[in-house]
Design a protein around this motif. Structure first.
Motif, mmCIF file in Angstrom:
data_model
loop_
_atom_site.group_PDB
_atom_site.id
_atom_site.type_symbol
_atom_site.label_atom_id
_atom_site.label_comp_id
_atom_site.label_asym_id
_atom_site.label_seq_id
_atom_site.Cartn_x
_atom_site.Cartn_y
_atom_site.Cartn_z
ATOM 1 N N TYR A 4 40.382 47.213 27.746
ATOM 2 C CA TYR A 4 40.965 46.112 28.523
ATOM 3 C C TYR A 4 41.161 44.894 27.633
ATOM 4 O O TYR A 4 42.197 44.232 27.699
ATOM 5 N N ALA A 30 41.142 50.626 36.936
ATOM 6 C CA ALA A 30 39.727 50.244 36.831
ATOM 7 C C ALA A 30 38.976 50.771 38.055
ATOM 8 O O ALA A 30 39.476 50.692 39.180
ATOM 9 N N MET A 63 34.295 42.660 37.000
ATOM 10 C CA MET A 63 35.119 43.121 35.891
ATOM 11 C C MET A 63 34.862 44.609 35.664
ATOM 12 O O MET A 63 33.778 45.078 35.923
ATOM 13 N N PRO A 64 35.817 45.392 35.240
ATOM 14 C CA PRO A 64 37.126 45.001 34.761
ATOM 15 C C PRO A 64 38.188 44.866 35.858
ATOM 16 O O PRO A 64 39.306 44.451 35.592
ATOM 17 N N ILE A 67 40.010 41.542 36.060
ATOM 18 C CA ILE A 67 40.671 40.999 34.872
ATOM 19 C C ILE A 67 42.078 40.536 35.228
ATOM 20 O O ILE A 67 42.799 41.215 35.948
#
Length: 165
Positions: A4, A30, A63-64, A67
């Motif tokens: 990422y 994700a 996260m991810p 993001i």
């Protein structure tokens, strides 16, 4: 497969449809991606209590999947500033702006050329960043139409489609 961080770095150094598409596709894959992500509800209580470390921890826990959410990076910026980590706060503010810019790069905000967003909150981030106040939201086919209090109307594609070519 690129990480990422690598995909984000590629986009930041060469923002364009291809690098945005690659980043967004990774985010969509994700394991904890949520199109209904609401950062403000999550970080509001710890931020109001001055518990900036808890706010950072809460967002990092998303996260991810979170993001390149303008809200996520803005919240991290505010929390890092509260912790006195001004360099990190600036980095997160830069990421929040880049995320907003990436959305704006996907269309015109019209019904014919809507802005593409990964999350409903991303659409609201664009509206709020413009200084406008949303009044209503309604689904129009695969699009969301947001009408602002000043009668501005913008369209967003929330179908998690990649950025336009």
């Amino acid at each position: 497969m690129a990480t990422y961080a690598e995909l984000l770095d590629v986009y930041l150094h060469d923002p364009g449809p291809e690098s945005l598409r690659a980043l967004r596709e990774a985010i969509l894959e994700a394991p904890n991606f949520r199109p209904d992500l609401e950062i403000t509800e999550l970080v509001g209580p710890p931020m109001a209590a001055g518990d900036y470390a808890a706010a950072v921890s809460a967002v990092h826990g998303l996260m991810p999947g979170a993001i390149f959410s303008p809200s996520a990076h803005a919240a991290l910026s505010d929390a890092q500033r509260g912790l006195g980590n001004f360099e990190q706060a600036q980095r997160e503010a830069t990421l929040a702006q880049a995320a907003l810019d990436s959305i704006i790069s996907t269309g015109e905000g019209t019904e014919a050329e809507p802005w593409s967003v990964l999350r409903t909150s991303d659409a609201y981030d664009v509206v709020m960043a413009s200084g406008k106040t949303p009044r209503s939201q309604v689904a129009v086919g695969k699009l969301d139409r947001i009408v602002c209090t000043d009668s501005t109307v913008w369209f967003f594609d929330t179908s998690t489609s990649p950025a336009r070519a």
